[in-house]
Every structure is written in structure tokens, then in C-alpha cells.
Motif scaffolding. Structure first.
Motif, PDB file in Angstrom:
ATOM      1  N   ALA A 142       3.126  -8.343 -13.377  1.00  0.00           N
ATOM      2  CA  ALA A 142       2.921  -6.834 -13.025  1.00  0.00           C
ATOM      3  C   ALA A 142       3.723  -6.438 -11.606  1.00  0.00           C
ATOM      4  N   GLY A 143       4.052  -5.288 -11.810  1.00  0.00           N
ATOM      5  CA  GLY A 143       4.932  -5.031 -10.438  1.00  0.00           C
ATOM      6  C   GLY A 143       4.028  -4.657  -9.432  1.00  0.00           C
ATOM      7  N   VAL A 144       3.039  -5.276  -9.005  1.00  0.00           N
ATOM      8  CA  VAL A 144       2.125  -5.151  -7.930  1.00  0.00           C
ATOM      9  C   VAL A 144       1.952  -6.212  -6.821  1.00  0.00           C
ATOM     10  N   VAL A 145       2.076  -5.996  -5.757  1.00  0.00           N
ATOM     11  CA  VAL A 145       1.788  -7.014  -4.716  1.00  0.00           C
ATOM     12  C   VAL A 145       0.555  -6.480  -3.915  1.00  0.00           C
ATOM     13  N   VAL A 146      -0.427  -7.214  -4.127  1.00  0.00           N
ATOM     14  CA  VAL A 146      -1.801  -6.822  -3.232  1.00  0.00           C
ATOM     15  C   VAL A 146      -1.942  -7.750  -2.154  1.00  0.00           C
ATOM     16  N   VAL A 147      -2.101  -7.150  -1.131  1.00  0.00           N
ATOM     17  CA  VAL A 147      -1.948  -7.878   0.238  1.00  0.00           C
ATOM     18  C   VAL A 147      -3.369  -7.633   0.803  1.00  0.00           C
ATOM     19  N   PHE A 148      -4.104  -8.935   1.114  1.00  0.00           N
ATOM     20  CA  PHE A 148      -5.225  -8.802   1.838  1.00  0.00           C
ATOM     21  C   PHE A 148      -5.379  -9.161   3.133  1.00  0.00           C
ATOM     22  N   ASP A 149      -6.112  -8.281   4.029  1.00  0.00           N
ATOM     23  CA  ASP A 149      -6.713  -8.965   5.223  1.00  0.00           C
ATOM     24  C   ASP A 149      -7.567  -9.796   4.872  1.00  0.00           C
ATOM     25  N   PHE A 150      -8.188 -10.697   5.708  1.00  0.00           N
ATOM     26  CA  PHE A 150      -9.109 -11.826   5.435  1.00  0.00           C
ATOM     27  C   PHE A 150     -10.657 -11.540   5.971  1.00  0.00           C
ATOM     28  N   ASP A 151     -10.583 -11.517   7.519  1.00  0.00           N
ATOM     29  CA  ASP A 151     -12.128 -11.431   8.094  1.00  0.00           C
ATOM     30  C   ASP A 151     -12.626  -9.834   7.766  1.00  0.00           C
ATOM     31  N   LYS A 152     -13.733  -9.795   7.412  1.00  0.00           N
ATOM     32  CA  LYS A 152     -14.350  -8.484   7.006  1.00  0.00           C
ATOM     33  C   LYS A 152     -13.858  -7.873   5.957  1.00  0.00           C
ATOM     34  N   THR A 153     -12.782  -8.490   5.257  1.00  0.00           N
ATOM     35  CA  THR A 153     -12.323  -7.888   4.060  1.00  0.00           C
ATOM     36  C   THR A 153     -12.474  -8.848   2.826  1.00  0.00           C
ATOM     37  N   ILE A 154     -12.229 -10.052   2.872  1.00  0.00           N
ATOM     38  CA  ILE A 154     -12.263 -11.038   1.863  1.00  0.00           C
ATOM     39  C   ILE A 154     -13.502 -11.514   2.190  1.00  0.00           C
ATOM     40  N   ILE A 155     -13.832 -11.957   3.203  1.00  0.00           N
ATOM     41  CA  ILE A 155     -15.256 -12.389   3.544  1.00  0.00           C
ATOM     42  C   ILE A 155     -15.822 -11.374   4.479  1.00  0.00           C
ATOM     43  N   ASP A 156     -17.189 -11.413   4.497  1.00  0.00           N
ATOM     44  CA  ASP A 156     -18.088 -10.269   5.175  1.00  0.00           C
ATOM     45  C   ASP A 156     -18.294 -10.368   6.518  1.00  0.00           C
ATOM     46  N   LYS A 202      -9.828 -12.652  -8.698  1.00  0.00           N
ATOM     47  CA  LYS A 202      -9.356 -13.178  -9.674  1.00  0.00           C
ATOM     48  C   LYS A 202      -8.915 -12.433 -11.038  1.00  0.00           C
ATOM     49  N   ALA A 203      -9.450 -11.037 -10.986  1.00  0.00           N
ATOM     50  CA  ALA A 203      -9.098 -10.063 -12.045  1.00  0.00           C
ATOM     51  C   ALA A 203      -7.896  -9.832 -11.532  1.00  0.00           C
ATOM     52  N   ALA A 204      -7.365  -9.435 -10.583  1.00  0.00           N
ATOM     53  CA  ALA A 204      -6.012  -8.756 -10.133  1.00  0.00           C
ATOM     54  C   ALA A 204      -4.793 -10.088 -10.353  1.00  0.00           C
ATOM     55  N   TYR A 205      -5.427 -11.343 -10.023  1.00  0.00           N
ATOM     56  CA  TYR A 205      -4.444 -12.556 -10.143  1.00  0.00           C
ATOM     57  C   TYR A 205      -4.143 -12.735 -11.723  1.00  0.00           C
ATOM     58  N   GLY A 206      -5.277 -12.308 -12.563  1.00  0.00           N
ATOM     59  CA  GLY A 206      -5.066 -12.522 -14.126  1.00  0.00           C
ATOM     60  C   GLY A 206      -4.271 -11.412 -14.860  1.00  0.00           C
ATOM     61  N   LEU A 207      -4.322 -10.351 -14.227  1.00  0.00           N
ATOM     62  CA  LEU A 207      -3.329  -9.267 -14.638  1.00  0.00           C
ATOM     63  C   LEU A 207      -1.869  -9.231 -14.209  1.00  0.00           C
ATOM     64  N   GLY A 208      -1.629 -10.333 -13.460  1.00  0.00           N
ATOM     65  CA  GLY A 208      -0.346 -10.569 -13.117  1.00  0.00           C
ATOM     66  C   GLY A 208       0.150 -10.106 -11.819  1.00  0.00           C
ATOM     67  N   CYS A 209      -0.709  -9.699 -10.911  1.00  0.00           N
ATOM     68  CA  CYS A 209      -0.434  -9.357  -9.527  1.00  0.00           C
ATOM     69  C   CYS A 209      -0.070 -10.539  -8.506  1.00  0.00           C
ATOM     70  N   VAL A 263      11.085  -5.928  -3.725  1.00  0.00           N
ATOM     71  CA  VAL A 263      11.857  -4.979  -4.132  1.00  0.00           C
ATOM     72  C   VAL A 263      11.383  -4.495  -5.331  1.00  0.00           C
ATOM     73  N   GLY A 264      11.052  -3.162  -5.626  1.00  0.00           N
ATOM     74  CA  GLY A 264      10.870  -2.472  -7.031  1.00  0.00           C
ATOM     75  C   GLY A 264       9.433  -3.015  -7.429  1.00  0.00           C
ATOM     76  N   LYS A 265       8.354  -3.367  -6.673  1.00  0.00           N
ATOM     77  CA  LYS A 265       6.982  -3.756  -6.457  1.00  0.00           C
ATOM     78  C   LYS A 265       6.362  -2.681  -5.896  1.00  0.00           C
ATOM     79  N   ARG A 266       4.866  -2.145  -6.261  1.00  0.00           N
ATOM     80  CA  ARG A 266       4.263  -1.357  -5.585  1.00  0.00           C
ATOM     81  C   ARG A 266       3.253  -2.331  -4.708  1.00  0.00           C
ATOM     82  N   VAL A 267       2.891  -1.755  -3.537  1.00  0.00           N
ATOM     83  CA  VAL A 267       2.058  -2.549  -2.602  1.00  0.00           C
ATOM     84  C   VAL A 267       0.700  -2.084  -2.487  1.00  0.00           C
ATOM     85  N   ILE A 268      -0.322  -2.576  -2.425  1.00  0.00           N
ATOM     86  CA  ILE A 268      -1.803  -2.364  -2.419  1.00  0.00           C
ATOM     87  C   ILE A 268      -2.082  -3.037  -1.358  1.00  0.00           C
TER      88      ILE A 268
END
Length: 270
Positions: free
Chosen positions: A2-16, A81-88, A165-170
Motif C-alpha cells: 500500500a502507498g501508506v507510511v505510518v510513523v509512530f511515536d513510541f512513549d504514550k503512543t505505542i505504550i501507555d 499488526k493490521a496495518a502491517y498486514g495491509l501492506g503499510c 515519494v508517492g506515498k501518503r503519511v499517517i
């Protein structure tokens, strides 16, 4: 992919929690940490605290055990895991450090979902002491005013976007350091600030400064629904131009694939 790049912060985003505070508090060094906090930058302070813990006889194994107990909402893991499975293409962009992040992601079976971890470097020296360094060894020169001296996430995000280039970022984040990269996203991108946290407050001060669509979230379930809804939005738009594997859409949770996708939440109505 998929043409999606998902960028995660870590503290208080991935973990609580904040992983730095979690380690310091769990290993009994809060009093010293609070005393030193006004005297040095955060990144240097965490390196100093790792030295103090080592001097008290705490090993890297002890640090790792504490990290494995850091709370993470299971819905966040499911969203990743779902976003990864969708090809992001999933990336981490965090002011924590490599040892903390990799230890936690490995423990939860999430490390393989990420193509890249951008964070402060770490190593275990010859004495068995964990060392934490700065991502930017020299002043990064960012003029936004919300970035710590050791890391401008905006500059890192610029590099990620240039290589995608060409991918949308979340982009997902919670802290003041996540404001600079939010400002650098384009009109076709999305920013997911955590509602009620510093980045959300900064965005609300002047929403017009951002080009990206703003989609706030509050907890793990909210993150999962919002993130997968945005991924679906991009997949559907891609399908108008390219053949789409329908199985990917079918693998989304029901809430994410319903018709009548809601509009972005306005940041002025807080």
C-alpha cells in the motif's frame, strides 16, 4: 504494498507510559531523577540515570525485565499488526532510545512489523552499563521551538518522506516533539494527535498552520479504529487507479470497513 507510511511515536503512543520514567521509577531512582531534572537536558539525564542504576548494581537484564512490564493496550498491538498486514510501511520516530524500544517491541511480537526505528542510539559498554546518546550530535537548528536539543523529529520525517515519494503519511504522536513533524506533512497526509496531550494542545492553538488532515484519538481502541479507517481510505482511493487485492479490505475489522466513513474531526471543537 500500500502507498501508506505510518510513523509512530513510541512513549504514550505505542505504550501507555513514558519508558524513561517507567524504568527510573520501577528501579527506585525517582528521587535522584527529580533532583537532577532541572540541571540537564532530558537525553543527557537518562544516560546519567543509567549510569546511576549501574552503580547501584542494576544490570541491563534488570532494565529489560522492567521494560517488558510496561503497559501497552492490546488494541494498539492489533492496529499495528493490521496495518502491517495491509501492506503499510511502518516506522518508529521517538525520543526514547533503541534499547528500550526494541526490548518492548520484541516482547510483544511487534518488532518485525517496523521497517525502521528512528530514535536515540544506545549501547551496552564493556562494563555492562547501558549508554544513551543523542540522535543529533550537533545542534539541529530547528526554529519551531518545540523540539528537544537532541532530536528534531521534523527533520527525520523530511527524510522519511523524501525516501517514500508517492506515498501518503499517517503520523501518530502525543508530545511537544511531535508538533514539528506534524507541520511538515502535506495536504494528502494525515496526523493523528492524541487528544488531551501536548501535541493536541499545540495543534488546537492554530489549526490553520497544518496542511494535513487532523484525526485525534484518545485510547487504544480509538487509535485502532481511526488508523485503520484512514488506511482503508487510502486503499479505496488507490483502487480507483490500480487493481486492489480485495482480501486486504476484508481483513480489516468491521468498524473500519463500514460505508459512510466519518469526516475528519475538527480540532476547533474541543
Amino acid at each position: 504494498m500500500a502507498g501508506v507510511v505510518v510513523v509512530f511515536d513510541f512513549d504514550k503512543t505505542i505504550i501507555d507510559v513514558d519508558s524513561d520514567n517507567w524504568v527510573v521509577d520501577s528501579l527506585g531512582a525517582t528521587e535522584l531523577f527529580d533532583r537532577l531534572l532541572p540541571t540537564m537536558p532530558w537525553n543527557a539525564l537518562i544516560d546519567t540515570m543509567m549510569g546511576e542504576l549501574h552503580a547501584r548494581g542494576k544490570t541491563v537484564h534488570d532494565v529489560a525485565e522492567v521494560l517488558r512490564s510496561a503497559p501497552i493496550d492490546p488494541r494498539v498491538g492489533a492496529a499495528i499488526k493490521a496495518a502491517y498486514g495491509l501492506g503499510c510501511d511502518l516506522r518508529v520516530l521517538s525520543d526514547a532510545n533503541g534499547f528500550f524500544i526494541e526490548t518492548i517491541l520484541d516482547h510483544h511480537g511487534l518488532r518485525g512489523c517496523f521497517s525502521e526505528i528512528n530514535t536515540n542510539p544506545s549501547l551496552v559498554d564493556a562494563d555492562g552499563r547501558l549508554r544513551i546518546g543523542p540522535y543529533h550530535a550537533t545542534p539541529h537548528g530547528c526554529g519551531v521551538g518545540t523540539c528537544p536539543p537532541n532530536m528534531c523529529k521534523g527533520q527525520v520525517l523530511d527524510r522519511i518522506r523524501a525516501s517514500s515519494v508517492g506515498k501518503r503519511v499517517i503520523y501518530l504522536g502525543d508530545g511537544r516533539g511531535d508538533y514539528c513533524p506534524s507541520l511538515r506533512l502535506g495536504r494528502d497526509d494525515f496526523v493523528m494527535p492524541r487528544r488531551g496531550f501536548p501535541v493536541w494542545d499545540l495543534i488546537c492553538e492554530n489549526p490553520g498552520l497544518l496542511q494535513a488532515e487532523v484525526h485525534p484519538w484518545s485510547d487504544g481502541g480509538d487509535m485502532e479504529e481511526t488508523l485503520l479507517r484512514l488506511v482503508r481510505k487510502v486503499l479505496v482511493e488507490e483502487s480507483r487507479l490500480l487493481p486492489l487485492d480485495c482480501c486486504k479490505l476484508e481483513s480489516l475489522p468491521v468498524a473500519a470497513v463500514q460505508d459512510g466513513m466519518p469526516m475528519p474531526l475538527g480540532v476547533k471543537n474541543v
